[in-house]
Scaffold this motif. Structure first.
Motif, PDB file in Angstrom:
ATOM      1  N   GLY A 184       0.813  -1.216   0.000  1.00  0.00           N
ATOM      2  CA  GLY A 184       0.000   0.000   0.000  1.00  0.00           C
ATOM      3  C   GLY A 184       0.842   1.259   0.000  1.00  0.00           C
ATOM      4  N   GLY A 185       1.933   1.238   0.754  1.00  0.00           N
ATOM      5  CA  GLY A 185       2.806   2.402   0.829  1.00  0.00           C
ATOM      6  C   GLY A 185       3.476   2.716  -0.497  1.00  0.00           C
ATOM      7  N   ILE A 186       3.914   1.680  -1.186  1.00  0.00           N
ATOM      8  CA  ILE A 186       4.566   1.871  -2.483  1.00  0.00           C
ATOM      9  C   ILE A 186       3.552   2.389  -3.491  1.00  0.00           C
ATOM     10  CG2 ILE A 186       5.712   0.677  -4.393  1.00  0.00           C
ATOM     11  CD1 ILE A 186       6.816  -1.272  -2.143  1.00  0.00           C
ATOM     12  N   ALA A 187       2.375   1.764  -3.521  1.00  0.00           N
ATOM     13  CA  ALA A 187       1.324   2.195  -4.450  1.00  0.00           C
ATOM     14  C   ALA A 187       0.910   3.635  -4.152  1.00  0.00           C
ATOM     15  CB  ALA A 187       0.123   1.267  -4.352  1.00  0.00           C
ATOM     16  N   ASP A 188       0.764   3.960  -2.876  1.00  0.00           N
ATOM     17  CA  ASP A 188       0.368   5.307  -2.482  1.00  0.00           C
ATOM     18  C   ASP A 188       1.430   6.325  -2.894  1.00  0.00           C
ATOM     19  OD1 ASP A 188      -1.485   7.090  -1.045  1.00  0.00           O
ATOM     20  OD2 ASP A 188       0.180   7.314   0.370  1.00  0.00           O
ATOM     21  N   ALA A 189       2.699   5.991  -2.687  1.00  0.00           N
ATOM     22  CA  ALA A 189       3.788   6.898  -3.054  1.00  0.00           C
ATOM     23  C   ALA A 189       3.811   7.147  -4.564  1.00  0.00           C
ATOM     24  CB  ALA A 189       5.126   6.329  -2.592  1.00  0.00           C
ATOM     25  N   ILE A 190       3.577   6.106  -5.334  1.00  0.00           N
ATOM     26  CA  ILE A 190       3.562   6.257  -6.793  1.00  0.00           C
ATOM     27  C   ILE A 190       2.361   7.089  -7.224  1.00  0.00           C
ATOM     28  CG2 ILE A 190       3.234   4.989  -8.961  1.00  0.00           C
ATOM     29  CD1 ILE A 190       5.069   2.788  -7.685  1.00  0.00           C
ATOM     30  N   ARG A 204       0.684   9.282  -5.516  1.00  0.00           N
ATOM     31  CA  ARG A 204       0.773  10.669  -5.026  1.00  0.00           C
ATOM     32  C   ARG A 204       2.034  11.383  -5.534  1.00  0.00           C
ATOM     33  NH1 ARG A 204      -1.908  11.813   0.361  1.00  0.00           N
ATOM     34  NH2 ARG A 204      -3.348  10.113   0.664  1.00  0.00           N
ATOM     35  N   GLU A 205       2.829  10.656  -6.333  1.00  0.00           N
ATOM     36  CA  GLU A 205       4.074  11.192  -6.890  1.00  0.00           C
ATOM     37  C   GLU A 205       5.048  11.611  -5.796  1.00  0.00           C
ATOM     38  OE1 GLU A 205       3.555  14.000 -10.091  1.00  0.00           O
ATOM     39  OE2 GLU A 205       1.764  12.948 -10.810  1.00  0.00           O
ATOM     40  N   ASN A 206       5.162  10.775  -4.768  1.00  0.00           N
ATOM     41  CA  ASN A 206       6.042  11.037  -3.634  1.00  0.00           C
ATOM     42  C   ASN A 206       7.451  10.528  -3.954  1.00  0.00           C
ATOM     43  OD1 ASN A 206       7.362  11.253  -1.199  1.00  0.00           O
ATOM     44  ND2 ASN A 206       5.672  10.439   0.013  1.00  0.00           N
ATOM     45  N   ILE A 207       8.216  11.358  -4.615  1.00  0.00           N
ATOM     46  CA  ILE A 207       9.567  10.983  -5.052  1.00  0.00           C
ATOM     47  C   ILE A 207      10.488  10.734  -3.865  1.00  0.00           C
ATOM     48  CG2 ILE A 207      11.618  11.829  -6.264  1.00  0.00           C
ATOM     49  CD1 ILE A 207       9.701  13.116  -8.278  1.00  0.00           C
ATOM     50  N   LEU A 208      10.360  11.520  -2.797  1.00  0.00           N
ATOM     51  CA  LEU A 208      11.219  11.344  -1.617  1.00  0.00           C
ATOM     52  C   LEU A 208      11.048   9.956  -1.006  1.00  0.00           C
ATOM     53  CD1 LEU A 208      10.947  14.818   0.120  1.00  0.00           C
ATOM     54  CD2 LEU A 208      12.870  13.881  -1.162  1.00  0.00           C
ATOM     55  N   TYR A 209       9.813   9.465  -0.928  1.00  0.00           N
ATOM     56  CA  TYR A 209       9.568   8.127  -0.384  1.00  0.00           C
ATOM     57  C   TYR A 209      10.238   7.069  -1.269  1.00  0.00           C
ATOM     58  CZ  TYR A 209       7.126   3.932   1.195  1.00  0.00           C
ATOM     59  OH  TYR A 209       6.847   2.677   1.664  1.00  0.00           O
ATOM     60  N   LEU A 210      10.087   7.202  -2.573  1.00  0.00           N
ATOM     61  CA  LEU A 210      10.641   6.213  -3.501  1.00  0.00           C
ATOM     62  C   LEU A 210      12.175   6.220  -3.490  1.00  0.00           C
ATOM     63  CD1 LEU A 210       8.172   6.712  -6.490  1.00  0.00           C
ATOM     64  CD2 LEU A 210       8.172   4.861  -4.798  1.00  0.00           C
ATOM     65  N   LYS A 211      12.777   7.379  -3.251  1.00  0.00           N
ATOM     66  CA  LYS A 211      14.236   7.474  -3.237  1.00  0.00           C
ATOM     67  C   LYS A 211      14.870   6.852  -1.996  1.00  0.00           C
ATOM     68  CE  LYS A 211      16.046  11.407  -4.427  1.00  0.00           C
ATOM     69  NZ  LYS A 211      16.294  12.844  -4.658  1.00  0.00           N
ATOM     70  N   LYS A 212      14.050   6.476  -1.007  1.00  0.00           N
ATOM     71  CA  LYS A 212      14.593   5.812   0.188  1.00  0.00           C
ATOM     72  C   LYS A 212      15.033   4.380  -0.107  1.00  0.00           C
ATOM     73  CE  LYS A 212      12.273   8.368   3.795  1.00  0.00           C
ATOM     74  NZ  LYS A 212      11.434   8.313   4.983  1.00  0.00           N
ATOM     75  N   PHE A 213      14.550   3.826  -1.218  1.00  0.00           N
ATOM     76  CA  PHE A 213      14.888   2.450  -1.556  1.00  0.00           C
ATOM     77  C   PHE A 213      16.272   2.392  -2.198  1.00  0.00           C
ATOM     78  CE2 PHE A 213      10.157   2.513  -1.921  1.00  0.00           C
ATOM     79  CZ  PHE A 213       9.910   1.753  -0.795  1.00  0.00           C
TER      80      PHE A 213
END
Length: 184
Positions: free
Chosen positions: A93-99, A101-110
């Motif tokens: 859910g977190g990954i889908a939500d980040a994508i 909502r275009e949350n680039i900061l969340y995705l860059k934590k990986f």
């Protein structure tokens, strides 16, 4: 092509498990191998990657993890070895939500996900992923990450440890487990 396999976990490694089924040991790369216990009989959902010089199996505890994995590897520049840590460190859910909502900061934590690849993930997957995980899981992972960074641990080390922490524990217990893993 395999859909799933049922067998007994013989060995758990840092990136894979060995699953015995009818006398054959299958080496299966998983997002969180420590979620499996040696000696237990499990059903593992599989993805088989066939290359010119190797045949690899990737396994998942749930069909939802496998479906997310299949979506992630469709992204230009993101292969199976990069998709596993994403699934290990984040919730579906977190990954889908980040994508979405275009949350680039969340995705860059990986691990290995930079600005360019995060934008490509959003471009390729926005609106194509269902939000089925809880927001609480996302904030728990973020809290553990932030706590370890605040204690002075390096970003790279924290990412490696968070992938191995049991996500079913409370945030406090996840931090304690992460600290134990950092010390080892």
């Amino acid at each position: 092509m395999y859909s799933y396999i049922i067998g007994k976990v013989i060995d758990v490694d840092s990136s894979s498990i060995t699953l015995e089924c009818f006398g054959i040991g299958y080496l299966i790369y998983t997002p969180n191998p420590y979620a499996f216990k040696e000696g237990e009989e499990v059903k593992v959902y599989l993805y088989q990657q066939i290359k010119e010089d190797e045949h690899l199996l990737y396994g998942f505890k749930t069909i939802n993890e496998k479906q997310l994995f299949l979506k992630l590897i469709e992204v230009k520049g993101l292969g199976p070895k990069m998709a596993l840590p994403i699934i290990a460190m984040g919730s579906i859910g977190g990954i889908a939500d980040a994508i979405n909502r275009e949350n680039i900061l969340y995705l860059k934590k990986f691990p290995k996900i930079g600005d360019k690849l995060a934008r490509q993930m959003i471009l390729d997957l926005k609106g194509k992923l269902e939000v089925s995980g809880s927001v609480e899981e996302v904030s728990a992972t973020d809290e553990v990450f932030d706590a370890l960074i605040a204690l002075g641990y390096k970003d790279k080390d924290v990412k490696g440890v968070i992938a191995r922490v049991n996500k079913e524990l409370s945030v406090e217990e996840q931090i304690k487990e992460a600290l134990r893993l950092m010390i080892k």
